[in-house]
Scaffold this motif. Structure first.
Motif, PDB file in Angstrom:
ATOM      1  N   ASP A  60       1.009  -1.380  -0.262  1.00 53.68           N
ATOM      2  CA  ASP A  60      -0.039   0.039   0.032  1.00 53.68           C
ATOM      3  C   ASP A  60       0.913   1.319  -0.106  1.00 53.68           C
ATOM      4  O   ASP A  60       0.520   2.109  -0.966  1.00 53.68           O
ATOM      5  CB  ASP A  60      -0.945  -0.273   1.189  1.00 53.68           C
ATOM      6  N   LEU A  61       1.731   1.320   1.166  1.00 56.64           N
ATOM      7  CA  LEU A  61       2.449   2.558   1.111  1.00 56.64           C
ATOM      8  C   LEU A  61       3.871   2.433   0.615  1.00 56.64           C
ATOM      9  O   LEU A  61       4.720   3.376   0.279  1.00 56.64           O
ATOM     10  CB  LEU A  61       2.798   2.984   2.388  1.00 56.64           C
ATOM     11  N   ALA A  62       4.377   1.222   0.628  1.00 57.66           N
ATOM     12  CA  ALA A  62       5.898   1.217   0.134  1.00 57.66           C
ATOM     13  C   ALA A  62       6.122   1.608  -1.421  1.00 57.66           C
ATOM     14  O   ALA A  62       7.284   2.276  -1.438  1.00 57.66           O
ATOM     15  CB  ALA A  62       6.416  -0.422   0.231  1.00 57.66           C
ATOM     16  N   PRO A  63       5.333   1.513  -2.245  1.00 63.12           N
ATOM     17  CA  PRO A  63       5.713   1.996  -3.598  1.00 63.12           C
ATOM     18  C   PRO A  63       5.855   3.331  -3.587  1.00 63.12           C
ATOM     19  O   PRO A  63       6.716   3.985  -4.196  1.00 63.12           O
ATOM     20  CB  PRO A  63       4.422   1.440  -4.672  1.00 63.12           C
ATOM     21  N   HIS A  64       5.305   4.317  -2.884  1.00 62.57           N
ATOM     22  CA  HIS A  64       5.577   5.657  -2.553  1.00 62.57           C
ATOM     23  C   HIS A  64       6.977   6.038  -2.020  1.00 62.57           C
ATOM     24  O   HIS A  64       7.721   6.601  -2.672  1.00 62.57           O
ATOM     25  CB  HIS A  64       4.734   6.506  -1.831  1.00 62.57           C
ATOM     26  N   MET A  65       7.159   5.108  -1.009  1.00 69.59           N
ATOM     27  CA  MET A  65       8.549   5.588  -0.374  1.00 69.59           C
ATOM     28  C   MET A  65       9.648   4.863  -1.163  1.00 69.59           C
ATOM     29  O   MET A  65      10.837   5.582  -1.195  1.00 69.59           O
ATOM     30  CB  MET A  65       8.616   4.781   1.295  1.00 69.59           C
ATOM     31  N   VAL A  66       9.507   3.881  -1.679  1.00 69.73           N
ATOM     32  CA  VAL A  66      10.751   3.476  -2.587  1.00 69.73           C
ATOM     33  C   VAL A  66      10.916   3.953  -3.831  1.00 69.73           C
ATOM     34  O   VAL A  66      11.931   4.164  -4.169  1.00 69.73           O
ATOM     35  CB  VAL A  66      10.111   1.564  -2.951  1.00 69.73           C
ATOM     36  N   ASP A  67       9.923   4.418  -4.321  1.00 66.24           N
ATOM     37  CA  ASP A  67       9.921   5.200  -5.667  1.00 66.24           C
ATOM     38  C   ASP A  67      10.741   6.721  -5.432  1.00 66.24           C
ATOM     39  O   ASP A  67      11.485   7.253  -6.014  1.00 66.24           O
ATOM     40  CB  ASP A  67       8.583   5.676  -6.225  1.00 66.24           C
ATOM     41  N   GLN A  68      10.448   7.336  -4.111  1.00 76.66           N
ATOM     42  CA  GLN A  68      10.985   8.368  -3.649  1.00 76.66           C
ATOM     43  C   GLN A  68      12.655   8.323  -3.530  1.00 76.66           C
ATOM     44  O   GLN A  68      13.353   8.862  -3.789  1.00 76.66           O
ATOM     45  CB  GLN A  68      10.302   9.019  -2.675  1.00 76.66           C
ATOM     46  N   ALA A  69      12.838   7.300  -2.851  1.00 71.87           N
ATOM     47  CA  ALA A  69      14.198   6.934  -2.519  1.00 71.87           C
ATOM     48  C   ALA A  69      14.830   6.497  -3.785  1.00 71.87           C
ATOM     49  O   ALA A  69      16.246   7.065  -3.938  1.00 71.87           O
ATOM     50  CB  ALA A  69      14.208   5.449  -1.628  1.00 71.87           C
ATOM     51  N   LEU A  70      14.540   6.004  -4.669  1.00 70.67           N
ATOM     52  CA  LEU A  70      15.140   5.613  -5.982  1.00 70.67           C
ATOM     53  C   LEU A  70      15.235   6.727  -6.747  1.00 70.67           C
ATOM     54  O   LEU A  70      16.164   7.023  -7.507  1.00 70.67           O
ATOM     55  CB  LEU A  70      14.246   4.535  -6.969  1.00 70.67           C
ATOM     56  N   GLN A  71      14.320   7.747  -6.780  1.00 66.25           N
ATOM     57  CA  GLN A  71      14.376   9.013  -7.376  1.00 66.25           C
ATOM     58  C   GLN A  71      15.664   9.855  -6.914  1.00 66.25           C
ATOM     59  O   GLN A  71      16.436  10.684  -7.522  1.00 66.25           O
ATOM     60  CB  GLN A  71      13.314   9.836  -7.205  1.00 66.25           C
ATOM     61  N   LEU A  72      15.646   9.713  -5.666  1.00 70.18           N
ATOM     62  CA  LEU A  72      16.849  10.573  -4.932  1.00 70.18           C
ATOM     63  C   LEU A  72      18.171   9.813  -5.029  1.00 70.18           C
ATOM     64  O   LEU A  72      19.226  10.737  -5.293  1.00 70.18           O
ATOM     65  CB  LEU A  72      16.515  10.745  -3.250  1.00 70.18           C
ATOM     66  N   PHE A  73      18.491   8.558  -4.770  1.00 78.88           N
ATOM     67  CA  PHE A  73      19.455   7.951  -4.734  1.00 78.88           C
ATOM     68  C   PHE A  73      19.915   6.734  -5.767  1.00 78.88           C
ATOM     69  O   PHE A  73      21.023   6.064  -5.693  1.00 78.88           O
ATOM     70  CB  PHE A  73      19.744   7.351  -3.274  1.00 78.88           C
ATOM     71  N   GLN A 132      10.120   3.518   6.951  1.00 79.16           N
ATOM     72  CA  GLN A 132       9.363   2.937   8.024  1.00 79.16           C
ATOM     73  C   GLN A 132       7.818   3.366   7.670  1.00 79.16           C
ATOM     74  O   GLN A 132       7.542   4.362   7.602  1.00 79.16           O
ATOM     75  CB  GLN A 132       9.833   3.582   9.412  1.00 79.16           C
ATOM     76  N   GLY A 133       6.953   2.383   8.048  1.00 83.95           N
ATOM     77  CA  GLY A 133       5.423   2.482   8.129  1.00 83.95           C
ATOM     78  C   GLY A 133       4.977   1.655   9.307  1.00 83.95           C
ATOM     79  O   GLY A 133       5.222   0.733   9.506  1.00 83.95           O
ATOM     80  N   SER A 134       3.874   2.229   9.592  1.00 86.69           N
ATOM     81  CA  SER A 134       2.973   1.793  10.692  1.00 86.69           C
ATOM     82  C   SER A 134       1.680   1.953  10.695  1.00 86.69           C
ATOM     83  O   SER A 134       1.219   3.335  10.129  1.00 86.69           O
ATOM     84  CB  SER A 134       3.717   1.926  11.949  1.00 86.69           C
ATOM     85  N   MET A 135       0.643   1.203  11.231  1.00 86.55           N
ATOM     86  CA  MET A 135      -0.732   1.770  11.245  1.00 86.55           C
ATOM     87  C   MET A 135      -1.061   2.114  12.700  1.00 86.55           C
ATOM     88  O   MET A 135      -2.176   2.277  13.117  1.00 86.55           O
ATOM     89  CB  MET A 135      -1.770   0.661  10.738  1.00 86.55           C
ATOM     90  N   LEU A 136      -0.066   2.067  13.626  1.00 85.62           N
ATOM     91  CA  LEU A 136      -0.268   2.389  15.115  1.00 85.62           C
ATOM     92  C   LEU A 136       0.809   3.560  15.622  1.00 85.62           C
ATOM     93  O   LEU A 136       1.373   3.559  16.442  1.00 85.62           O
ATOM     94  CB  LEU A 136       0.292   1.146  15.942  1.00 85.62           C
ATOM     95  N   VAL A 137       0.784   4.596  14.744  1.00 91.17           N
ATOM     96  CA  VAL A 137       1.389   5.908  15.063  1.00 91.17           C
ATOM     97  C   VAL A 137       0.607   6.995  15.138  1.00 91.17           C
ATOM     98  O   VAL A 137      -0.060   7.381  13.963  1.00 91.17           O
ATOM     99  CB  VAL A 137       2.615   6.137  14.020  1.00 91.17           C
ATOM    100  N   ALA A 138       0.266   7.330  16.244  1.00 96.48           N
ATOM    101  CA  ALA A 138      -0.526   8.790  16.343  1.00 96.48           C
ATOM    102  C   ALA A 138       0.182  10.054  16.205  1.00 96.48           C
ATOM    103  O   ALA A 138      -0.531  10.957  15.920  1.00 96.48           O
ATOM    104  CB  ALA A 138      -1.419   8.694  17.883  1.00 96.48           C
TER     105      ALA A 138
END
Length: 358
Positions: free
Chosen positions: A179-192, A229-235
């Motif tokens: 669900d969320l990894a494709p965003h984080m991974v794509d951003q990391a690959l664009q940067l590095f 890092q991703g979590s469903m329990l971070v307020a």
């Protein structure tokens, strides 16, 4: 006299949260794109929101009965490949919501098919135009933190109750990593660029969780570490981005506001669209903090670039090879979580070279 723009007719497959909240308003905000058709199992909802748009019960009927040029797929993850395949074979250009597919091999298949059929194929990586990402990207390019040693990207939610929806079911493509990894991974690959290897740990932490709802993934670039890092329990209390380098550290505390604005009913291109009042905070070598303004985000830029790619032959904003690389990192993390080992993304030398050229 103002010359009338050539119109690209768009067919949207799926009018759930993603189609309704992101794709429809972003498409409607771009001059030259016309949202002409929607495939939905709830036509009454579509007609209430968009009374002038034709509604169809399935993709085949839409493809046979409409003259859409571009098909946008915003459906459950395991349907992306077959729906994209049908649209390409029907002679349409295609945008696929993230994740592109469920496997790297499926991503390769669609990329090859689109190339053979001479059709544009792109993946909706709208988070490249988030304010927080644009801010840290500029900081890195300007060398503010110096030689970067550690980069952290947090994409967290607070949803302690497990909901009855496909994203939280133990189904192919379900769970937080897809669900969320494709965003984080794509951003990391664009940067590095491409990492040397991937190390991952997944968990299902909430009571009643049926699939992954916590992820911690480390991308290695020599001695540099990129932490996703991703979590469903971070307020609250965690930063969206944290950067540490040999000239200092930088924090971007709060995330881009475009999703919240869209949820609240704001239309793209409004005066406050994409504005981010949360600054970038830099700590220098003496421990003194400095505040820098965060640039505005604008996710409509993705669809503007899709339009210019189709009309003027400009660059595809998110190419198939970039999407293949994201899928290779996603699969490497899954294998790492299963084995406990560091796993290199499984890409060919040709794919690696093609990615680095983009």
């Amino acid at each position: 006299m103002v010359e009338k723009k050539e119109i690209i007719k768009v067919g949207l497959i799926g009018y759930g949260f993603v189609g309704k909240t992101f794709h429809a308003p972003l498409i409607n905000a771009v001059d030259g794109l016309e949202l002409a058709a929607i495939v939905s199992s709830h036509p009454e909802i579509v007609r209430e929101d968009l009374p002038d748009v034709s509604v169809y019960p399935d993709i085949d009927i839409m493809l046979s009965n409409s003259n859409v040029d571009l098909v946008v797929i915003a459906t459950p993850n395991d349907t992306h490949k077959p729906l994209a395949e049908r649209a390409i074979l029907a002679g349409r250009h295609v945008v696929v919501d993230k994740p592109f597919t469920l496997t790297t091999d499926d991503a390769r298949y669609l990329a090859d098919l689109a190339a053979r059929e001479s059709k544009l194929l792109s993946v909706f990586q709208n988070r490249r135009w988030d304010s927080d990402f644009l801010g840290v990207k500029q900081v890195i390019e300007d060398g503010l933190v110096g030689e970067l040693a550690q980069f952290e990207s947090h994409f967290d939610r607070f949803r302690p109750a497990v909901r009855q929806r496909w994203r939280e079911e133990a189904v192919p493509g379900g769970g937080l990593w897809y669900d969320l990894a494709p965003h984080m991974v794509d951003q990391a690959l664009q940067l590095f660029g491409l990492p040397d290897n991937v190390q991952a740990s997944f968990a299902a932490q909430r009571s009643g969780a049926k699939t992954t709802d916590w992820v911690h993934v480390i991308l290695s670039y020599g001695e540099k570490r990129v932490i996703l890092q991703g979590s469903m329990l971070v307020a609250g209390g965690t930063a969206r981005f944290t950067l540490h380098g040999d000239k200092g550290s930088l924090i971007k505390q709060h995330p881009d506001q475009q999703e919240a604005q869209l949820r609240a009913g704001m239309k793209p291109n409004c005066e406050d669209w994409g504005k981010d009042n949360d600054p970038l905070v830099f700590w220098d070598a003496d421990g003194k903090s400095h505040h820098y303004p965060t640039p505005s985000g604008d996710q409509t830029e993705y669809y503007r670039e899709i339009y210019t790619a189709l009309i003027n032959g400009y660059a595809n904003p998110v190419t198939p090879i970039q999407a293949i690389a994201v899928m290779a990192v996603i699969e490497a993390a899954i294998l790492s979580n299963q084995s406990g080992e560091r796993i290199a993304p499984d890409l060919t030398d040709i794919e690696k070279r093609a990615f680095e050229k983009k």
